[in-house]
Scaffold this motif. Structure first.
Motif, mmCIF file in Angstrom:
data_model
loop_
_atom_site.group_PDB
_atom_site.id
_atom_site.type_symbol
_atom_site.label_atom_id
_atom_site.label_comp_id
_atom_site.label_asym_id
_atom_site.label_seq_id
_atom_site.Cartn_x
_atom_site.Cartn_y
_atom_site.Cartn_z
ATOM 1 N N PHE A 112 0.832 -1.213 0.000
ATOM 2 C CA PHE A 112 0.000 0.000 0.000
ATOM 3 C C PHE A 112 0.860 1.255 0.000
ATOM 4 O O PHE A 112 1.952 1.277 0.577
ATOM 5 C CB PHE A 112 -0.904 0.043 1.244
ATOM 6 C CG PHE A 112 -1.849 -1.122 1.325
ATOM 7 C CD1 PHE A 112 -3.100 -1.064 0.733
ATOM 8 C CD2 PHE A 112 -1.483 -2.288 1.996
ATOM 9 C CE1 PHE A 112 -3.974 -2.142 0.800
ATOM 10 C CE2 PHE A 112 -2.339 -3.374 2.067
ATOM 11 C CZ PHE A 112 -3.589 -3.288 1.468
ATOM 12 N N GLU A 113 0.321 2.278 -0.628
ATOM 13 C CA GLU A 113 0.934 3.604 -0.570
ATOM 14 C C GLU A 113 -0.081 4.541 0.068
ATOM 15 O O GLU A 113 -1.222 4.636 -0.385
ATOM 16 C CB GLU A 113 1.292 4.095 -1.978
ATOM 17 C CG GLU A 113 2.029 5.431 -1.956
ATOM 18 C CD GLU A 113 2.403 5.874 -3.360
ATOM 19 O OE1 GLU A 113 3.586 5.754 -3.714
ATOM 20 O OE2 GLU A 113 1.503 6.332 -4.086
ATOM 21 N N VAL A 114 0.333 5.204 1.120
ATOM 22 C CA VAL A 114 -0.540 6.133 1.846
ATOM 23 C C VAL A 114 -0.063 7.555 1.580
ATOM 24 O O VAL A 114 1.103 7.876 1.854
ATOM 25 C CB VAL A 114 -0.514 5.834 3.365
ATOM 26 C CG1 VAL A 114 -1.365 6.845 4.125
ATOM 27 C CG2 VAL A 114 -1.001 4.411 3.634
ATOM 28 N N SER A 115 -0.945 8.376 1.054
ATOM 29 C CA SER A 115 -0.588 9.778 0.829
ATOM 30 C C SER A 115 -1.294 10.639 1.874
ATOM 31 O O SER A 115 -2.458 10.411 2.206
ATOM 32 C CB SER A 115 -0.981 10.225 -0.579
ATOM 33 O OG SER A 115 -2.358 10.026 -0.793
ATOM 34 N N TYR A 116 -0.558 11.621 2.396
ATOM 35 C CA TYR A 116 -1.136 12.483 3.429
ATOM 36 C C TYR A 116 -0.526 13.877 3.362
ATOM 37 O O TYR A 116 0.539 14.086 2.777
ATOM 38 C CB TYR A 116 -0.921 11.877 4.825
ATOM 39 C CG TYR A 116 0.510 11.725 5.268
ATOM 40 C CD1 TYR A 116 1.073 12.634 6.170
ATOM 41 C CD2 TYR A 116 1.306 10.672 4.815
ATOM 42 C CE1 TYR A 116 2.395 12.485 6.595
ATOM 43 C CE2 TYR A 116 2.611 10.513 5.242
ATOM 44 C CZ TYR A 116 3.151 11.435 6.130
ATOM 45 O OH TYR A 116 4.455 11.294 6.551
ATOM 46 N N LEU A 117 -1.250 14.803 3.969
ATOM 47 C CA LEU A 117 -0.769 16.176 4.081
ATOM 48 C C LEU A 117 -0.352 16.406 5.520
ATOM 49 O O LEU A 117 -1.099 16.080 6.449
ATOM 50 C CB LEU A 117 -1.872 17.175 3.709
ATOM 51 C CG LEU A 117 -2.342 17.194 2.247
ATOM 52 C CD1 LEU A 117 -3.534 18.120 2.103
ATOM 53 C CD2 LEU A 117 -1.219 17.632 1.328
ATOM 54 N N GLN A 118 0.836 16.953 5.706
ATOM 55 C CA GLN A 118 1.287 17.288 7.056
ATOM 56 C C GLN A 118 1.796 18.716 7.050
ATOM 57 O O GLN A 118 2.792 19.021 6.384
ATOM 58 C CB GLN A 118 2.371 16.326 7.537
ATOM 59 C CG GLN A 118 2.693 16.498 9.023
ATOM 60 C CD GLN A 118 3.672 15.441 9.505
ATOM 61 O OE1 GLN A 118 4.549 15.016 8.766
ATOM 62 N NE2 GLN A 118 3.522 15.014 10.753
ATOM 63 N N ASN A 119 1.064 19.570 7.764
ATOM 64 C CA ASN A 119 1.395 21.003 7.810
ATOM 65 C C ASN A 119 1.556 21.580 6.393
ATOM 66 O O ASN A 119 2.492 22.317 6.102
ATOM 67 C CB ASN A 119 2.680 21.230 8.626
ATOM 68 C CG ASN A 119 2.551 20.683 10.044
ATOM 69 O OD1 ASN A 119 1.504 20.857 10.674
ATOM 70 N ND2 ASN A 119 3.575 20.020 10.527
#
Length: 396
Positions: free
Chosen positions: A141-148
């Motif tokens: 799996f590849e998890v994409s996220y926004l952090q700050n």
């Protein structure tokens, strides 16, 4: 591969999963949308954290498949929860009805225990990490996220969805689990607020509003179940433990029955009073069991100023009906803002009961409140969170 697994959500299930995975030598990263972990743990039980219930079994849970949680509860028992907390410095103290609270400690101590363990075990926790998507790739799996504001990605062979349910949006509740499920054609059992106050509108609204703040021990029931605990009158309807309990079994348009004197028989009390003198006013008799304000409000339905001797058979029957079979038809509930949990969620038919792994997508796990397993009030939902977190940790 960055880690063995990525856990999305640092609530009760996600934190327990990370700790138990650490005990097994597995490396995980927890992605938490909020600015701190354990937001709902911190407000549970008025900040005191009712972390399990001594009476917990599958009987206190609502699910389309009532047997689904058995495997998890066999793998992680109430005794396991008690031992785990004790070993980590939090002893339990029983309050009412099997509810266990930290003795001399509170919800902050519970969160601190979990974050401390994660740190000791080398598990990483990233806060302010708003997950955008989970994609299947060749390696897992590849998890994409926004952090700050920065876009980031992580890869792992296993992903755990422990994002909770929809209640209390201001605490960061999200529908991420359900959006992800639908994207992958997983069935979601219809969701609704549970353990939630009920509202009264229309002609009866004023009657309830005048009693706001009054609490009384009752039996609240419908054709499925009954609960004996306090109800609380509010300016918009009804709350209190027994109302929150019945709300999980209530649907719009249905009525509920309130027995305002569950441990006595009002007809027998009237007869008893008659045999002594009969001069007692009905209001005086009721004042022995209720606050004066509630007795006065019942005057809308009952001849309070009559002596018990003067009551006719029909009037005694009406008193009995009003006291023991007070029928309420709520207009609705207070919604996810005031709900303690959610009913419905990821259909248990999509998951293995032994591992909580998604049958259609190997390596993807769902645990905690986002799954269609909803407990009663009183620490039961925490027991499901701990158990599901433990079970997933064994399998990632």
């Amino acid at each position: 591969m960055d880690v063995d697994a990525i856990i999305i959500g640092a609530g009760a299930c996600g934190l327990m999963c990370a700790v138990q995975a650490g005990y097994l030598g597995k490396k995980v990263i927890i992605l938490e949308k909020g600015s701190k972990p354990g937001a709902k743990i911190l407000i549970s039980g008025g900040g005191r954290c009712n972390y399990t219930n001594l009476q917990s079994s599958t009987e206190q849970f609502i699910s389309a498949n009532k047997h689904f949680a058995k495997s998890a509860f066999n793998q992680w028992t109430v005794e396991d929860t008690i031992n785990f907390f004790e070993v980590n410095g939090i002893a339990g103290k029983e309050k009412t009805l099997g509810q266990l609270f930290p003795d001399g400690k509170n919800a902050k101590d519970v969160v601190a225990m979990f974050t401390g363990l994660c740190e000791d075990l080398g598990q990483e926790l990233y806060c302010n990490a708003d997950v955008q998507d989970v994609r299947t790739v060749a390696e897992g799996f590849e998890v994409s996220y926004l952090q700050n504001g920065a876009a980031k990605t992580l890869k792992a062979s296993k992903v755990v969805i422990a994002t909770g349910g929809l209640p209390i949006p201001k605490m960061g509740a999200t529908d991420f689990a359900f959006r992800l499920a639908r994207k992958h054609q997983l069935h979601v059992v219809e969701t609704a607020p549970a353990l939630v106050p009920l509202t009264i509108t229309g002609k009866d609204e004023e009657w309830y509003a005048q009693l706001s703040g009054n609490s009384v021990f009752c039996e609240v029931s419908n054709d499925q179940i009954s609960f004996e605990e306090n109800i609380l009158f509010t300016h918009w309807g009804l709350s209190g433990p027994s109302i929150l309990q019945i709300s999980s079994f209530w649907r719009p348009g249905q009525t509920i029955n309130i027995n305002l004197l569950p441990q006595e028989d009002i007809s027998a009390l009237i007869e008893q009073e008659r045999s002594h003198s009969g001069k007692t006013l009905l209001s005086s008799l009721l004042n022995r069991y209720y606050a004066k304000k509630l007795t006065e409000a019942l005057g809308k339905y009952l001849p309070l100023q009559k002596t018990v001797a003067a009551l006719t058979k029909a009037e005694i029957a009406e008193v009995h009906k009003t006291i023991h079979h007070f029928v309420v038809k709520p207009a609705g509930d207070k919604g996810y803002d005031k709900a303690e949990v959610m009913r419905g969620g990821i259909d248990t038919a999509e998951l293995s009961s032994k591992s909580l792994e998604c049958k259609k997508i190997p390596g993807l796990y769902f645990g905690g409140e986002c799954v269609d397993v909803t407990g009663w009030l009183g620490g039961y939902n925490f027991q499901w969170a701990w158990a599901s977190g433990f079970v997933i940790a064994q399998n990632i």
